[in-house]
Design an enzyme around this catalytic site. Structure first.
Site, PDB file in Angstrom:
ATOM      1  N   GLN A 129      13.668  19.969   3.285  1.00  0.00           N
ATOM      2  CA  GLN A 129      14.241  20.848   4.301  1.00  0.00           C
ATOM      3  C   GLN A 129      15.559  21.446   3.836  1.00  0.00           C
ATOM      4  O   GLN A 129      16.497  20.722   3.508  1.00  0.00           O
ATOM      5  CB  GLN A 129      14.464  20.061   5.598  1.00  0.00           C
ATOM      6  CG  GLN A 129      15.044  20.860   6.753  1.00  0.00           C
ATOM      7  CD  GLN A 129      15.254  20.006   7.986  1.00  0.00           C
ATOM      8  OE1 GLN A 129      15.362  18.783   7.896  1.00  0.00           O
ATOM      9  NE2 GLN A 129      15.306  20.635   9.141  1.00  0.00           N
ATOM     10  N   GLY A 130      15.648  22.767   3.810  1.00  0.00           N
ATOM     11  CA  GLY A 130      16.860  23.466   3.415  1.00  0.00           C
ATOM     12  C   GLY A 130      17.552  24.099   4.606  1.00  0.00           C
ATOM     13  O   GLY A 130      17.445  25.312   4.816  1.00  0.00           O
ATOM     14  N   TYR A 131      18.232  23.275   5.408  1.00  0.00           N
ATOM     15  CA  TYR A 131      18.944  23.766   6.589  1.00  0.00           C
ATOM     16  C   TYR A 131      20.463  23.701   6.391  1.00  0.00           C
ATOM     17  O   TYR A 131      21.139  24.702   6.376  1.00  0.00           O
ATOM     18  CB  TYR A 131      18.565  22.934   7.827  1.00  0.00           C
ATOM     19  CG  TYR A 131      17.345  23.418   8.575  1.00  0.00           C
ATOM     20  CD1 TYR A 131      16.346  24.152   7.953  1.00  0.00           C
ATOM     21  CD2 TYR A 131      17.171  23.103   9.922  1.00  0.00           C
ATOM     22  CE1 TYR A 131      15.223  24.569   8.645  1.00  0.00           C
ATOM     23  CE2 TYR A 131      16.057  23.523  10.628  1.00  0.00           C
ATOM     24  CZ  TYR A 131      15.081  24.256   9.990  1.00  0.00           C
ATOM     25  OH  TYR A 131      13.974  24.671  10.683  1.00  0.00           O
ATOM     26  N   SER A 132      21.004  22.481   6.271  1.00  0.00           N
ATOM     27  CA  SER A 132      22.453  22.288   6.282  1.00  0.00           C
ATOM     28  C   SER A 132      23.132  22.915   5.070  1.00  0.00           C
ATOM     29  O   SER A 132      22.597  22.928   3.952  1.00  0.00           O
ATOM     30  CB  SER A 132      22.787  20.792   6.326  1.00  0.00           C
ATOM     31  OG  SER A 132      22.344  20.223   7.534  1.00  0.00           O
ATOM     32  N   SER A 164      17.618  15.723   2.096  1.00  0.00           N
ATOM     33  CA  SER A 164      16.949  14.429   1.914  1.00  0.00           C
ATOM     34  C   SER A 164      15.682  14.588   1.097  1.00  0.00           C
ATOM     35  O   SER A 164      14.889  15.511   1.337  1.00  0.00           O
ATOM     36  CB  SER A 164      16.625  13.814   3.275  1.00  0.00           C
ATOM     37  OG  SER A 164      17.795  13.529   4.000  1.00  0.00           O
ATOM     38  N   GLU A 247       9.608  16.436  17.553  1.00  0.00           N
ATOM     39  CA  GLU A 247       9.874  15.004  17.583  1.00  0.00           C
ATOM     40  C   GLU A 247       8.568  14.304  17.920  1.00  0.00           C
ATOM     41  O   GLU A 247       7.893  14.667  18.876  1.00  0.00           O
ATOM     42  CB  GLU A 247      10.926  14.686  18.655  1.00  0.00           C
ATOM     43  CG  GLU A 247      12.265  15.364  18.433  1.00  0.00           C
ATOM     44  CD  GLU A 247      13.060  14.729  17.317  1.00  0.00           C
ATOM     45  OE1 GLU A 247      12.660  13.628  16.864  1.00  0.00           O
ATOM     46  OE2 GLU A 247      14.066  15.314  16.908  1.00  0.00           O
ATOM     47  N   SER A 384      24.919  14.019  14.572  1.00  0.00           N
ATOM     48  CA  SER A 384      25.971  13.014  14.624  1.00  0.00           C
ATOM     49  C   SER A 384      26.179  12.507  16.041  1.00  0.00           C
ATOM     50  O   SER A 384      25.803  13.159  17.030  1.00  0.00           O
ATOM     51  CB  SER A 384      27.282  13.600  14.090  1.00  0.00           C
ATOM     52  OG  SER A 384      27.794  14.561  15.001  1.00  0.00           O
TER      53      SER A 384
END
Length: 408
Positions: A129-132, A164, A247, A384
């Site tokens: 996943q390339g988000y942040s 990740s 989810e 977070s």
């Protein structure tokens, strides 16, 4: 508040138990009893077993390689797999199947479904996943990675971080800014990017445990075919939000199973070390036990809603906040119970994973030390604790929004 398991559902449970009994070794203790090459080999072979049984994406329609299971059957499958201590797929399948696969089924063209879905299930393509980004963590709409159209290709320049399992992947689904002149929630596109090219560099990030489970990913004139956009150009924000909504409802059932099993190991360790009668340790154990029971009740409530067709919304922040903060506290208790023994590794070191150590793990110093270190990250990844509290306060309790910094 209480999920209902019908006679038909219990019959399906017996079917899953029979499947596990047939496919697993007779002396099976759980994946936590394996490490190194033995662990890697088992996970690879087990994924093939699940693929052949259509259990990698059990809720998908059979025409796309799923098992077409009902929501309740998916929950039962997840429960029994958790109790048996076996994974539901390979190390990147949460990204490949749960996230991207579901997104393609919802937003993708027929051509994209026909090309990518079989390759995702077979494992021919492995995704991350390339988000942040460094300036787009909690504020995901602030993504700055540029994608500019050059003929029939997008050219990408920028960086992603906290990727990740990026070192295990050969493809990355990427949020990129395709229209820099639009407001930040606009002008974002969802691109499917092959990583096996000169323009992609993956740099591992060293964790406190010594492992490198996540990475930085750098894009330098990386190229992507023009048609590798999901959901349309400049519509990536809507696609991204729907992906984050995938989810798995069964997590409400499996999470408490893992944490309650972990608590049993902790209590056993306290007894073995002669600390079960220490008044302070007993009080902390009692708090941990009661928290795992509350988790179970909360999980049943979420699960009941899931089976009634309610998909997780802002209320999912309650469970995330509870388990991640609990896990930080309970692993600190484990360190105190071990005392000076917590200063050195001894026994199987657990792989980096979410939450408790894997089922079947030995009750060793290394198991608890590794889990303790990873629990620090649990209050950061997947949202977070600070962000979860804001969601609960603003979107559930209706409190005033947090003040934003004034622009100069």
């Amino acid at each position: 508040m209480q999920p209902t398991y019908t006679a038909e559902a219990e019959a399906y449970r017996e079917k899953v138990q029979a499947f596990l009994a047939e496919k697993l070794p007779s002396n099976w203790k759980g994946i936590g009893a394996l490490e190194g090459e033995e662990l890697e080999t088992f996970v690879g072979e087990w994924r093939k077993v699940l693929f052949e049984a259509n259990y990698l994406a059990p809720g998908w329609p059979q025409e796309f390689g799923g098992a077409g299971l009902s929501a309740l059957e998916q929950v039962i499958l997840a429960e029994e797999f958790t109790k048996a201590g076996v994974p539901t797929g390979g190390p990147n399948d949460a990204f490949s199947i749960q996230m991207l696969g579901n997104t393609i089924l919802m937003w993708g063209s027929e051509e994209q479904k026909a090309h990518y879905i079989p390759r995702i299930l077979s494992g021919e393509d492995t995704w991350c996943q390339g988000y942040s980004e460094p300036d787009a963590g909690s504020d995901l709409a602030n993504v700055g990675l540029k994608a500019e159209l050059d003929g029939d290709e997008w050219v990408l320049n920028g960086q992603k971080i906290w990727t990740s399992a990026g070192h295990l992947a050969d493809h990355i689904f990427t949020l990129a800014r395709t229209d820099p002149d639009s407001p930040k929630h606009k002008g974002i596109s969802f691109l499917l990017v092959p990583m096996d090219q000169p323009g992609i560099e993956v740099r591992p990030i060293k964790m406190i445990s010594g492992d490198s489970e996540f990475n930085e990913v750098f894009y330098t004139d990386a190229r992507v075919p023009k048609d590798n956009v999901i959901g349309g150009v400049n519509n990536g924000w809507g696609v991204a939000m729907s992906l984050l909504g995938y989810e798995r409802g069964e997590a409400a059932a499996t999470g408490p199973i893992r944490f309650q099993a972990e608590y049993a190991r902790l209590e056993a360790m306290a007894k073995e070390r002669g600390l079960a009668d220490d008044p302070v340790i007993r009080q902390r154990l009692a708090k941990a036990y009661s928290t795992t029971q509350i988790m179970g009740y909360l999980g049943k409530r979420v699960l009941t809603q899931f089976l009634a067709g309610h998909h997780p919304g802002p209320d999912a922040a309650i469970g995330k906040l509870q388990w991640s903060e609990y896990h930080k506290v309970v692993t600190e208790l484990a360190m105190d119970i071990m005392g000076a023994d917590a200063l050195f590794w001894d026994g199987r070191k657990p792989p980096s994973s979410f939450g408790a150590d894997d089922g079947g793990a030995e009750n060793s110093q290394s198991s608890w030390i590794g889990t303790f270190l990873n629990a620090r990250a649990g209050t950061i990844y997947a949202g977070s604790s600070q962000v979860q509290r804001n969601i609960i306060g603003e979107m559930i309790l209706g409190l005033p929004k947090e003040p934003k910094p004034q622009s100069k």
